[in-house]
Design a protein around this motif. Structure first.
Motif, PDB file in Angstrom:
ATOM      1  N   TYR A   9      39.444  11.541  39.803  1.00  0.00           N
ATOM      2  CA  TYR A   9      39.943  10.645  40.787  1.00  0.00           C
ATOM      3  C   TYR A   9      41.261   9.834  40.068  1.00  0.00           C
ATOM      4  O   TYR A   9      41.073   9.270  39.105  1.00  0.00           O
ATOM      5  CB  TYR A   9      38.782   9.426  40.916  1.00  0.00           C
ATOM      6  N   ALA A  10      42.033   9.868  40.972  1.00  0.00           N
ATOM      7  CA  ALA A  10      43.602   9.134  40.660  1.00  0.00           C
ATOM      8  C   ALA A  10      43.994   8.148  41.704  1.00  0.00           C
ATOM      9  O   ALA A  10      43.760   8.197  42.732  1.00  0.00           O
ATOM     10  CB  ALA A  10      44.595  10.222  40.880  1.00  0.00           C
ATOM     11  N   TRP A  11      44.370   6.990  41.066  1.00  0.00           N
ATOM     12  CA  TRP A  11      44.938   5.901  42.007  1.00  0.00           C
ATOM     13  C   TRP A  11      46.080   5.363  41.244  1.00  0.00           C
ATOM     14  O   TRP A  11      46.156   5.306  40.164  1.00  0.00           O
ATOM     15  CB  TRP A  11      43.660   4.877  42.101  1.00  0.00           C
ATOM     16  N   GLN A  12      46.781   4.655  42.090  1.00  0.00           N
ATOM     17  CA  GLN A  12      48.020   4.123  41.444  1.00  0.00           C
ATOM     18  C   GLN A  12      48.812   3.200  42.524  1.00  0.00           C
ATOM     19  O   GLN A  12      48.163   3.019  43.654  1.00  0.00           O
ATOM     20  CB  GLN A  12      49.108   5.076  41.769  1.00  0.00           C
ATOM     21  N   CYS A  13      49.619   2.186  42.295  1.00  0.00           N
ATOM     22  CA  CYS A  13      50.376   1.270  43.050  1.00  0.00           C
ATOM     23  C   CYS A  13      51.413   1.998  43.922  1.00  0.00           C
ATOM     24  O   CYS A  13      51.691   2.999  43.614  1.00  0.00           O
ATOM     25  CB  CYS A  13      51.080   0.118  42.336  1.00  0.00           C
ATOM     26  N   ASP A  14      51.843   1.407  45.107  1.00  0.00           N
ATOM     27  CA  ASP A  14      52.862   1.999  45.885  1.00  0.00           C
ATOM     28  C   ASP A  14      54.150   1.592  45.467  1.00  0.00           C
ATOM     29  O   ASP A  14      54.595   1.344  44.184  1.00  0.00           O
ATOM     30  CB  ASP A  14      52.864   1.695  47.330  1.00  0.00           C
ATOM     31  N   ALA A  15      55.271   1.713  46.140  1.00  0.00           N
ATOM     32  CA  ALA A  15      56.625   1.484  46.007  1.00  0.00           C
ATOM     33  C   ALA A  15      57.062   0.080  45.620  1.00  0.00           C
ATOM     34  O   ALA A  15      57.817  -0.195  45.014  1.00  0.00           O
ATOM     35  CB  ALA A  15      57.591   2.392  46.981  1.00  0.00           C
ATOM     36  N   GLU A  16      56.124  -0.743  46.497  1.00  0.00           N
ATOM     37  CA  GLU A  16      56.228  -2.028  46.191  1.00  0.00           C
ATOM     38  C   GLU A  16      55.439  -2.817  45.116  1.00  0.00           C
ATOM     39  O   GLU A  16      55.360  -3.960  44.760  1.00  0.00           O
ATOM     40  CB  GLU A  16      55.995  -2.905  47.435  1.00  0.00           C
TER      41      GLU A  16
ATOM     42  N   ASP B 123      47.268  30.376  21.674  1.00  0.00           N
ATOM     43  CA  ASP B 123      48.877  30.349  21.338  1.00  0.00           C
ATOM     44  C   ASP B 123      49.496  29.356  20.397  1.00  0.00           C
ATOM     45  O   ASP B 123      50.676  29.126  20.070  1.00  0.00           O
ATOM     46  CB  ASP B 123      49.612  30.163  22.717  1.00  0.00           C
ATOM     47  N   GLY B 124      48.565  28.681  19.750  1.00  0.00           N
ATOM     48  CA  GLY B 124      48.830  27.606  18.646  1.00  0.00           C
ATOM     49  C   GLY B 124      49.242  26.306  19.464  1.00  0.00           C
ATOM     50  O   GLY B 124      49.566  25.230  18.807  1.00  0.00           O
ATOM     51  N   ALA B 125      49.085  26.058  20.894  1.00  0.00           N
ATOM     52  CA  ALA B 125      49.430  24.871  21.533  1.00  0.00           C
ATOM     53  C   ALA B 125      48.379  23.832  21.155  1.00  0.00           C
ATOM     54  O   ALA B 125      47.197  24.261  21.248  1.00  0.00           O
ATOM     55  CB  ALA B 125      49.869  24.994  22.886  1.00  0.00           C
ATOM     56  N   VAL B 126      48.658  22.807  21.156  1.00  0.00           N
ATOM     57  CA  VAL B 126      47.744  21.684  20.652  1.00  0.00           C
ATOM     58  C   VAL B 126      47.270  21.110  22.119  1.00  0.00           C
ATOM     59  O   VAL B 126      48.250  20.518  22.942  1.00  0.00           O
ATOM     60  CB  VAL B 126      48.049  20.475  19.752  1.00  0.00           C
ATOM     61  N   CYS B 127      46.053  20.777  22.268  1.00  0.00           N
ATOM     62  CA  CYS B 127      45.814  19.701  23.449  1.00  0.00           C
ATOM     63  C   CYS B 127      45.032  18.671  22.773  1.00  0.00           C
ATOM     64  O   CYS B 127      44.152  18.716  21.871  1.00  0.00           O
ATOM     65  CB  CYS B 127      44.638  20.645  24.427  1.00  0.00           C
ATOM     66  N   VAL B 128      45.016  17.446  23.665  1.00  0.00           N
ATOM     67  CA  VAL B 128      44.886  16.084  23.296  1.00  0.00           C
ATOM     68  C   VAL B 128      43.745  15.494  24.091  1.00  0.00           C
ATOM     69  O   VAL B 128      44.106  15.484  25.441  1.00  0.00           O
ATOM     70  CB  VAL B 128      45.930  15.318  22.965  1.00  0.00           C
ATOM     71  N   VAL B 129      42.779  14.917  23.661  1.00  0.00           N
ATOM     72  CA  VAL B 129      41.996  14.073  24.497  1.00  0.00           C
ATOM     73  C   VAL B 129      42.825  12.582  24.551  1.00  0.00           C
ATOM     74  O   VAL B 129      42.894  12.022  23.568  1.00  0.00           O
ATOM     75  CB  VAL B 129      40.717  13.787  24.110  1.00  0.00           C
ATOM     76  N   PRO B 130      43.182  12.328  25.835  1.00  0.00           N
ATOM     77  CA  PRO B 130      43.864  10.943  25.857  1.00  0.00           C
ATOM     78  C   PRO B 130      42.729   9.660  25.249  1.00  0.00           C
ATOM     79  O   PRO B 130      41.776   9.962  25.592  1.00  0.00           O
ATOM     80  CB  PRO B 130      44.384  10.928  27.157  1.00  0.00           C
ATOM     81  N   PRO B 131      43.615   8.652  25.124  1.00  0.00           N
ATOM     82  CA  PRO B 131      42.569   7.560  24.636  1.00  0.00           C
ATOM     83  C   PRO B 131      41.787   7.015  25.711  1.00  0.00           C
ATOM     84  O   PRO B 131      42.412   6.956  26.995  1.00  0.00           O
ATOM     85  CB  PRO B 131      43.575   6.336  23.785  1.00  0.00           C
ATOM     86  N   GLU B 132      40.624   6.450  25.608  1.00  0.00           N
ATOM     87  CA  GLU B 132      39.883   5.603  26.800  1.00  0.00           C
ATOM     88  C   GLU B 132      40.794   4.420  27.113  1.00  0.00           C
ATOM     89  O   GLU B 132      41.035   3.772  26.048  1.00  0.00           O
ATOM     90  CB  GLU B 132      38.695   5.320  26.425  1.00  0.00           C
TER      91      GLU B 132
ATOM     92  N   ILE C 251      49.998   5.837  36.222  1.00  0.00           N
ATOM     93  CA  ILE C 251      48.860   6.076  37.189  1.00  0.00           C
ATOM     94  C   ILE C 251      47.568   6.316  36.436  1.00  0.00           C
ATOM     95  O   ILE C 251      47.626   6.831  35.386  1.00  0.00           O
ATOM     96  CB  ILE C 251      49.232   7.867  37.853  1.00  0.00           C
ATOM     97  N   HIS C 252      46.591   5.764  37.208  1.00  0.00           N
ATOM     98  CA  HIS C 252      45.281   5.737  36.651  1.00  0.00           C
ATOM     99  C   HIS C 252      44.483   7.149  36.877  1.00  0.00           C
ATOM    100  O   HIS C 252      44.652   7.473  38.160  1.00  0.00           O
ATOM    101  CB  HIS C 252      44.359   4.767  37.116  1.00  0.00           C
ATOM    102  N   PHE C 253      43.529   7.546  36.182  1.00  0.00           N
ATOM    103  CA  PHE C 253      42.719   8.522  36.482  1.00  0.00           C
ATOM    104  C   PHE C 253      41.469   8.447  35.678  1.00  0.00           C
ATOM    105  O   PHE C 253      41.075   8.016  34.640  1.00  0.00           O
ATOM    106  CB  PHE C 253      43.298   9.757  36.369  1.00  0.00           C
ATOM    107  N   GLU C 254      40.283   9.012  36.431  1.00  0.00           N
ATOM    108  CA  GLU C 254      38.972   9.304  35.734  1.00  0.00           C
ATOM    109  C   GLU C 254      38.644  10.544  35.979  1.00  0.00           C
ATOM    110  O   GLU C 254      38.973  11.338  36.976  1.00  0.00           O
ATOM    111  CB  GLU C 254      37.969   8.306  36.538  1.00  0.00           C
ATOM    112  N   VAL C 255      38.054  11.186  34.956  1.00  0.00           N
ATOM    113  CA  VAL C 255      37.313  12.636  35.004  1.00  0.00           C
ATOM    114  C   VAL C 255      35.852  12.570  34.895  1.00  0.00           C
ATOM    115  O   VAL C 255      35.293  11.996  34.279  1.00  0.00           O
ATOM    116  CB  VAL C 255      38.145  13.458  33.785  1.00  0.00           C
TER     117      VAL C 255
ATOM    118  N   ALA D 208      32.037   8.664  34.564  1.00  0.00           N
ATOM    119  CA  ALA D 208      33.175   9.300  34.111  1.00  0.00           C
ATOM    120  C   ALA D 208      32.917   9.673  32.681  1.00  0.00           C
ATOM    121  O   ALA D 208      32.818   9.113  31.822  1.00  0.00           O
ATOM    122  CB  ALA D 208      34.638   8.350  34.237  1.00  0.00           C
ATOM    123  N   LEU D 209      33.533  11.006  32.442  1.00  0.00           N
ATOM    124  CA  LEU D 209      33.532  11.474  31.188  1.00  0.00           C
ATOM    125  C   LEU D 209      34.918  10.813  30.273  1.00  0.00           C
ATOM    126  O   LEU D 209      34.969  10.711  29.092  1.00  0.00           O
ATOM    127  CB  LEU D 209      33.811  13.100  31.171  1.00  0.00           C
TER     128      LEU D 209
END
Length: 274
Positions: free
Chosen positions: A133-140, A54-63, A183-187, A200-201
């Motif tokens: 795998y996703a991980w993050q801090c809480d509200a504090e 459809d012409g939309a671009v997908c991007v590999v985010p930087p390591e 938010i952190h993630f690993e694929v 991780a990829l």
């Protein structure tokens, strides 16, 4: 939470027969010029992109750095390896609760996070059967396990479906000193590979958009500390995101719909080289 040094019958390995789909093979794609990856030079680095039908671009985010609190088997706490990926129940959609016999639940503005994995070398075709795998801090602004040993919430693994989608139910993260809300993630190529936390990829991070951050922090007293902190940081000066190109930063910033009271749906698309 006890640490595990093997991949025995407990933990993630025990979840696999019940929770992992067979990897979906995408076939019959018309691979033309639009499917080719484009390398854009950026200060000696590169941005990898693909173009869909459809012409939309997908991007590999930087390591990006996994930071000091990944709990994926790659670092230690108090002399012991920390690895939540071996805990039974880590493959889950709702990551607000703790697992492994721990009970605390993260409070905060709800976020329904949907990450879509696509293959930049195959016309942005969806990638099924991969693990995130996703991980993050809480509200504090606290990361479980490291900042609070009685909890391991806001960490979890999801398996992409045949449309490349991985879903998590989480909470809006705080803004803590020195970092933009993220938010952190690993694929990983599979849930089996995610067990080790060392293959991780891709390791990267998503940023939250400024308008929604300010709205949440102003509306909810749980985020009182973030109201002051966000005034001292910016996305453009963040130690992680400041080196991203414009196209990378756009891909790294989640798209949010909803409001600061009822919560948000957050979407992001991740290009992967497989």
């Amino acid at each position: 939470m006890p640490d595990h040094d093997d991949h025995g019958p407990e933990g993630l390995a025990a979840d696999l027969p019940h929770l992992v789909r067979r990897r979906v093979l995408v076939s019959g794609l018309a691979l033309g010029a639009g499917a080719l990856s484009l390398w854009v030079t950026r200060g000696g680095a590169a941005t990898v992109t693909g173009t869909g039908p459809d012409g939309a671009v997908c991007v590999v985010p930087p390591e990006e750095t996994a930071g000091p609190f990944p709990a994926d088997g790659t670092n230690v706490r108090a002399g012991q390896t920390v690895n939540i990926l071996t805990e039974a129940g880590v493959i889950r959609e709702d990551i607000r609760g703790s697992i492994g016999g721990l009970t605390p639940v993260a409070d905060g503005v709800p976020v329904a996070l949907e990450i879509t994995l696509v293959d930049v070398r195959r016309a942005c075709a969806p990638l099924g059967g991969l693990a995130v795998y996703a991980w993050q801090c809480d509200a504090e602004g606290v990361y479980s396990i490291y900042g609070a040993e009685d909890r391991n919430y806001l960490r979890g693994v999801g398996i992409s479906d045949d449309r490349g989608r991985v879903r998590f139910t989480t909470v809006f993260p705080a803004c803590y000193p020195g970092r933009w809300p993220h938010i952190h993630f690993e694929v990983f190529s599979s849930a089996e590979m995610a067990v080790s936390g060392k293959a991780a990829l891709l390791t990267s991070q998503f940023a939250f958009p400024e308008a929604e951050c300010r709205a949440v922090y102003a509306a909810n007293p749980l985020y009182a500390g973030s109201v002051r902190t966000i005034e001292r940081v910016s996305l453009g000066r963040d130690t992680v995101f400041r080196d991203s190109s414009d196209i990378e930063l756009a891909a790294q910033t989640l798209v949010l719909t909803g409001d600061a009271v009822g919560g948000y749906v957050a979407t992001g698309r991740v290009g992967v080289v497989v």
